[in-house]
Every structure is written in C-alpha cells, then in structure tokens.
Design an enzyme around this catalytic site. Structure first.
Site, PDB file in Angstrom:
ATOM      1  N   LYS A  95       0.882  -1.183   0.000  1.00 55.34           N
ATOM      2  CA  LYS A  95       0.000   0.000   0.000  1.00 55.34           C
ATOM      3  C   LYS A  95       0.912   1.222   0.000  1.00 55.34           C
ATOM      4  O   LYS A  95       1.412   1.623   1.044  1.00 55.34           O
ATOM      5  CB  LYS A  95      -0.885  -0.025   1.246  1.00 55.34           C
ATOM      6  N   GLY A 131      -5.119   0.582   4.264  1.00 56.11           N
ATOM      7  CA  GLY A 131      -4.251   0.220   5.384  1.00 56.11           C
ATOM      8  C   GLY A 131      -5.033  -0.549   6.434  1.00 56.11           C
ATOM      9  O   GLY A 131      -4.623  -1.631   6.876  1.00 56.11           O
ATOM     10  N   GLU A 184       8.532   1.150  11.802  1.00 54.54           N
ATOM     11  CA  GLU A 184       9.670   2.061  11.581  1.00 54.54           C
ATOM     12  C   GLU A 184       9.090   3.463  11.619  1.00 54.54           C
ATOM     13  O   GLU A 184       8.473   3.905  10.653  1.00 54.54           O
ATOM     14  CB  GLU A 184      10.305   1.802  10.207  1.00 54.54           C
ATOM     15  N   CYS A 218      13.610  10.379   7.988  1.00 61.43           N
ATOM     16  CA  CYS A 218      13.292   9.922   9.347  1.00 61.43           C
ATOM     17  C   CYS A 218      14.532   9.912  10.233  1.00 61.43           C
ATOM     18  O   CYS A 218      14.467  10.200  11.418  1.00 61.43           O
ATOM     19  CB  CYS A 218      12.684   8.539   9.301  1.00 61.43           C
ATOM     20  N   GLU A 278       9.319  15.925  15.893  1.00 61.29           N
ATOM     21  CA  GLU A 278       9.888  15.715  14.570  1.00 61.29           C
ATOM     22  C   GLU A 278       9.211  16.712  13.620  1.00 61.29           C
ATOM     23  O   GLU A 278       8.005  16.638  13.396  1.00 61.29           O
ATOM     24  CB  GLU A 278       9.608  14.281  14.108  1.00 61.29           C
TER      25      GLU A 278
HETATM   26  P1  NAP Z   1       2.073   8.502   7.742  1.00 58.30           P
HETATM   27  O1  NAP Z   1       1.146   9.630   7.632  1.00 58.30           O
HETATM   28  O2  NAP Z   1       2.156   7.759   9.004  1.00 58.30           O
HETATM   29  O3  NAP Z   1       1.702   7.509   6.539  1.00 58.30           O
HETATM   30  C1  NAP Z   1       2.462   6.366   6.231  1.00 58.30           C
HETATM   31  C2  NAP Z   1       1.599   5.375   5.490  1.00 58.30           C
HETATM   32  O4  NAP Z   1       0.574   4.879   6.365  1.00 58.30           O
HETATM   33  C3  NAP Z   1       0.881   5.958   4.285  1.00 58.30           C
HETATM   34  O5  NAP Z   1       0.871   5.005   3.252  1.00 58.30           O
HETATM   35  C4  NAP Z   1      -0.504   6.214   4.834  1.00 58.30           C
HETATM   36  O6  NAP Z   1      -1.505   6.278   3.844  1.00 58.30           O
HETATM   37  C5  NAP Z   1      -0.684   5.003   5.724  1.00 58.30           C
HETATM   38  N1  NAP Z   1      -1.728   5.134   6.747  1.00 58.30           N
HETATM   39  C6  NAP Z   1      -2.275   6.277   7.243  1.00 58.30           C
HETATM   40  N2  NAP Z   1      -3.208   5.984   8.168  1.00 58.30           N
HETATM   41  C7  NAP Z   1      -3.251   4.630   8.274  1.00 58.30           C
HETATM   42  C8  NAP Z   1      -4.008   3.734   9.078  1.00 58.30           C
HETATM   43  N3  NAP Z   1      -4.903   4.149   9.977  1.00 58.30           N
HETATM   44  N4  NAP Z   1      -3.801   2.405   8.936  1.00 58.30           N
HETATM   45  C9  NAP Z   1      -2.879   1.960   8.057  1.00 58.30           C
HETATM   46  N5  NAP Z   1      -2.136   2.765   7.269  1.00 58.30           N
HETATM   47  C10 NAP Z   1      -2.315   4.085   7.383  1.00 58.30           C
HETATM   48  O7  NAP Z   1       3.552   8.940   7.423  1.00 58.30           O
HETATM   49  P2  NAP Z   1       4.039   9.889   6.244  1.00 58.30           P
HETATM   50  O8  NAP Z   1       3.499  11.243   6.510  1.00 58.30           O
HETATM   51  O9  NAP Z   1       3.737   9.253   4.937  1.00 58.30           O
HETATM   52  O10 NAP Z   1       5.627   9.808   6.410  1.00 58.30           O
HETATM   53  C11 NAP Z   1       6.338  10.579   7.314  1.00 58.30           C
HETATM   54  C12 NAP Z   1       6.660   9.809   8.574  1.00 58.30           C
HETATM   55  O11 NAP Z   1       7.337   8.597   8.279  1.00 58.30           O
HETATM   56  C13 NAP Z   1       7.610  10.553   9.486  1.00 58.30           C
HETATM   57  O12 NAP Z   1       7.193  10.460  10.826  1.00 58.30           O
HETATM   58  C14 NAP Z   1       8.927   9.820   9.314  1.00 58.30           C
HETATM   59  O13 NAP Z   1       9.812   9.939  10.373  1.00 58.30           O
HETATM   60  C15 NAP Z   1       8.474   8.440   9.135  1.00 58.30           C
HETATM   61  N6  NAP Z   1       9.513   7.634   8.494  1.00 58.30           N
HETATM   62  C16 NAP Z   1      10.172   6.657   9.214  1.00 58.30           C
HETATM   63  C17 NAP Z   1      11.183   5.902   8.629  1.00 58.30           C
HETATM   64  C18 NAP Z   1      11.896   4.806   9.375  1.00 58.30           C
HETATM   65  O14 NAP Z   1      12.480   3.949   8.731  1.00 58.30           O
HETATM   66  N7  NAP Z   1      11.899   4.789  10.682  1.00 58.30           N
HETATM   67  C19 NAP Z   1      11.519   6.132   7.305  1.00 58.30           C
HETATM   68  C20 NAP Z   1      10.859   7.135   6.619  1.00 58.30           C
HETATM   69  C21 NAP Z   1       9.841   7.871   7.219  1.00 58.30           C
HETATM   70  P3  NAP Z   1      -1.911   7.646   3.114  1.00 58.30           P
HETATM   71  O15 NAP Z   1      -1.523   7.413   1.708  1.00 58.30           O
HETATM   72  O16 NAP Z   1      -3.381   7.769   3.293  1.00 58.30           O
HETATM   73  O17 NAP Z   1      -1.161   8.771   3.764  1.00 58.30           O
END
Ligand code: NAP
Ligand code: MG
Length: 474
Positions: free
Chosen positions: A170, A207, A245, A279, A377
């Site tokens: 996804k 998701g 992650e 991240c 963050e």
């Molecule tokens: P996000 O808003 O948490 O979204 C991540 C993914 O989850 C998207 O595909 C999103 O879909 C989906 N999602 C949203 N709500 C969900 C739910 N209730 N159930 C299942 N899936 C759901 O994160 P983002 O804004 O895309 O990315 C930024 C974040 O990622 C930052 O906090 C960053 O630090 C973190 N990150 C962590 C790492 C690591 O390896 N630790 C690496 C990169 C990024 P949608 O398409 O609807 O948004």
C-alpha cells in the site's frame, strides 16, 4: 499527465472494484500532475486471496529460484532508472539529481543487499538434537510513506520475497507514481502471480483493511508515530506481527576539535537534503558551548548557501512534499520564534523569488533541547542547535528525547566517537558519516520496534520453528 488507474493483483493489472479517482499534486507547481485510483476493502480481499493462494508454492521455492527472480527484477529495475527518477521528482519534488541519484540508488542498493544476503542466509541450523528452521511468516501487508519512496518500498519488498513471503504493498497517496513503476518492474521480471500485489488508496481504507485482515500474517509499516500506534491496535485482534519504523529527532554531536567548522557546515547542509524529510535526519545539532559563536556563524553561512528552487533546475533543495506539509513546517518555525529560540538563518515563508509551490526556507535555530522544536519531529528543512559544556552533558542531551532512531558523532578522536556512540540510546549510530546497506536500521523507544536492511531485514519476515529430536544422539 500520468494516469495510473489500475492495481497489480494476482499477476494482472486490474481495475478497482469500485472506480474512484484522486488527483496527484506536484508540490513544485501546486498543479495536478496525474491521477490514481483509490481502492477499497474489496480490492484488498482480492489481493489477500491472491497472496494466500501464492504462498504455499512461493514459500517452498528454493534459494536458487528466489535468487533468479530477484536478479530478473534487478535487470528490469536497471532499465527503468530514468523513469523512476522522473516519477520521484514529480511526486514529491526531489531535485532531479537527487531523485534520479540517491533515491533510485537506495532501491537498487536494497535489492543488491537482498541478493547478497539470500546467497548466504542460514535458514536452518542443527543445535544439539534440535533443528531450528526459519520459515516465511506468510502474507505480508507493506505500508509505506512518501519521503524516500523507493527506499521504503524496496527495503520491505525484497527481503519479504527473498524469505518466501507473499506481499501486498500500500504505497502513499502523496507519492504513488514510483510505486506504480516498481510494480511494472516486478511484473516485467516475471514474479509469479500473487507473490507481489499493489493497491493504491488511503491509509484509513486500504491500510486498515490490511491491518485488521484475518488472512494477513504480518504488517510492516514505515511512517509516523500516531499511525504506527493505530496500526498496532488494529492488528492486535488478529495477533499479527507488526514491524514499525517510525519517526525520529536524532542528535548529532560535534566534538570540540579542529574539524568543528567543517562538521557543523556539513551537518547543516546535510539537514536540508531531501528538504529535511528524512526519518533518520540529524535534526538536533549538539555543539560545544565553548565554540558556539563560531558554530553559529558557520551554520548560518552553510544554511544560506543551500539553493532552493524548481526540481528540474540546478538547485540543492526542492519543495517539501505538499502544501499541508509546508503549513505544518511554517507552524513549527513560528513556534520556535514564539517560544524564544534564536533564529540563526532562514525563517517563515518561502525563499525569495518563489511565490508558488511548497518551498520552505532552510532554517537554523539555536535552542536549548527543551522547546517544542527540539522535541517534535518537524520533518522539514529545520535544524535546531543546542550547546553542551562537557561530553556527559552532550550524551544526556542526545538521549533526552522520546525517539531513538539514529544518532551521529563527528570528531577526529575516533575512540571518543566510539565511546559516545555506545552511550546513545538509538538503533542506528553513525560515526563520521558512514554508510552500510548491511547495517540493521531501526529505532529504540518511540521510533519503533523493527529492524530493516540486510540480514536483520530478513529476520523480520521469518518465523522460527524448532523440530526436537530431529538429530537424535546415537
Ligand atoms: P504517515 O502519515 O504515518 O503515513 C504512512 C503510510 O501509512 C501511508 O501510506 C498512509 O496512507 C498510511 N496510513 C495512514 N493511516 C493509516 C491507518 N490508519 N492504517 C494503516 N495505514 C495508514 O507517514 P508519512 O506522513 O507518509 O511519512 C512521514 C513519517 O514517516 C515521518 O514520521 C517519518 O519519520 C516516518 N519515516 C520513518 C522511517 C523509518 O524507517 N523509521 C523512514 C521514513 C519515514 P496515506 O496514503 O493515506 O497517507
Ligand atoms: Mg502523513
């Protein structure tokens, strides 16, 4: 205009069960760059059923068979490098050289690492009289963010396939194009039907349909902390494994030595890479108070040297991913000012000469490790500096965070860097700018619980079975 309206399910490109489309916005222009379909739970049913059907045979393939498939993917990936770069530039605004360079290269690196690990990985071992087997966990839902789209997808898909799992990806709505092209790559490489599936759509719908599904054995999620928490709750009723992650607010300690200026400049410029949307970014720069005037001057100059503009042009930094993200970062910059942090460079609004697009000014604050901008963050090009009097204090500051993804130490005294690295409570510690596709990557504390990259990335997708008295003593 791109039209990516089909999903990849059971080895076919298929229309969504119920057609719903959404515009994709180019953050550099704020204009529509194309359309995707938004799937529903009905599409997830089809994909999970396909992945379930494919599992018995795929999980029983030999190492050599899976290596062949990964190598065919590698050949197809090579052919599509320019297409992937264009897609990433357009979907998330990364400068062309970054999108077609490191972004795409990270995906290729994880693929190569998966091949190298699979060549050697010990799936079974006799310990005394017991055989310990590592077996594919099953059907895996892979949920990814937009910030390093090829890194995030490839670091999950290839270890999952290499260990014999079947998958449903996804991708993020904000960066759907590169995932579509990646699916074309897997299709062209002849990945058997059902082994890899891809559905676009919202996290709430697709998701949640994956995280709550009885027939999904594992979720691997990369994204924000609140969504990670929700996923863990949603997955609890079916007792599936959840790899998380999440975010970070990683410290970067610079030692007091002759390289201080060079290091502060490099950290500052590095923070602005990918518009600060990393991240593991070293977003808290911790410098000796004794050299603070010098550090401030260097950081200011380095920050102001970062050029910002059209991802098609020759600029170091493009926009952030969306206008929502732009507004969020503006709120943090204002909060930094309101809470009394000292603005060293950058600030509110767009860079001069840019009046459209999600362009943020590269910004540096001097703070005290305690304000909101030190704690949250921000996920934008905002570096927050704080000062330390001695190394113990620097380490305390580094560890004074709810996160624990990465930690960095730069300095000439390698022994001291090593000692500090051991004391930082985080999963990925980097001394003087290392890089290693085989090093485990993942967080302590609220940065999550998973470990991706290399051999540790394989363990995520494996169950452990013991067969007792398999090798009876004579
Ligand atoms: P996000 O808003 O948490 O979204 C991540 C993914 O989850 C998207 O595909 C999103 O879909 C989906 N999602 C949203 N709500 C969900 C739910 N209730 N159930 C299942 N899936 C759901 O994160 P983002 O804004 O895309 O990315 C930024 C974040 O990622 C930052 O906090 C960053 O630090 C973190 N990150 C962590 C790492 C690591 O390896 N630790 C690496 C990169 C990024 P949608 O398409 O609807 O948004
Ligand atoms: Mg988000």
């Amino acid at each position: 205009m791109r039209e990516y309206l089909q999903f990849f399910i059971d080895g076919q490109w298929v229309d969504p069960v119920t057609p719903v489309t959404a515009d994709v916005i180019n953050p550099a222009t704020e204009e529509v760059s194309g359309q995707i379909s938004l799937g529903s739970a009905d599409d997830v049913e089809k994909a999970v059923a396909a992945a379930r059907r494919a599992f018995p045979s795929w999980s029983q393939t030999t190492r050599a068979q899976r290596l062949d498939v990964l190598k065919s993917i590698q050949a197809e990936y090579e052919k599509r490098l320019p297409d992937l770069g264009d897609a990433i530039r357009e979907e998330m605004g990364a400068p062309a050289s970054l999108a077609g360079g490191f972004h795409v290269g990270l995906g290729a690196g994880h693929l190569q690492a998966a091949i190298e690990v699979l060549e050697e990985f010990a799936f079974e071992e006799v310990k005394g009289t017991t055989l310990v087997l590592k077996e594919a966990i099953g059907v895996c839902g892979l949920i990814t963010p937009w910030n390093w789209p090829m890194n995030q997808t490839c670091v999950k898909i290839f270890p999952a396939l290499a260990t014999g799992c079947t998958t449903i990806l996804k991708p993020p709505q904000l960066a759907p194009y590169s995932a579509h092209i990646l699916s074309e790559i897997l299709d062209a490489a002849g990945v058997p039907a059902g082994v890899y599936n891809m559905i676009q759509g919202s996290g709430r719908k697709i998701g949640t349909a994956l995280t709550t599904h009885e027939d999904v054995d594992m979720i691997s999620f990369t994204g924000s902390e609140p969504v990670g928490i929700q996923i863990q709750k949603d997955a609890a009723d079916t007792v599936k494994r959840v790899g998380l992650e999440l975010g970070g607010k990683s410290p970067w300690i610079v030692l007091d030595d002759e390289d201080l200026a060079k290091n502060v400049a490099a950290v500052t410029v590095g923070m602005m890479g990918n518009s600060g949307q990393t991240c593991s970014a070293g977003s808290r720069l911790i410098v000796p108070n004794a050299r603070m005037d010098e550090a401030k001057a260097v950081a200011k100059e380095a920050c102001e040297s970062v050029t910002v503009g059209d991802p098609n042009g020759n600029f170091a930094m493009g926009p952030v991913v969306s206008m929502d993200q732009f507004k969020d970062i503006q709120r943090y910059i204002q909060l930094g000012i309101d809470e009394g942090a000292e603005l060293i460079a950058g600030g509110s609004g767009r860079p001069e000469g840019l009046d459209k697009g999600a362009y943020v000014r590269p910004t540096v604050f001097l703070s005290n490790n305690q304000r909101t901008i030190d704690r949250d963050e921000i996920f934008g090009p905002v570096l927050v500096m704080s000062g330390y009097d001695d190394i113990d204090q620097a380490v305390d500051m580094a560890n004074d965070t709810t996160f624990g993804l990465a930690g960095y130490v730069n300095g000439k005294d390698v022994e001291q860097c090593r000692a500090i690295g051991r004391r930082i409570r985080a999963g990925w510690i980097n001394l003087n700018d290392g890089f290693d596709f085989h090093a485990p990557f993942g967080g302590y504390k609220r940065s999550g619980n998973g470990r991706e990259w290399g051999e540790h990335g394989f363990e995520e997708y494996l169950e452990v079975k013991a067969i007792l008295n398999y090798a009876p003593a004579d």
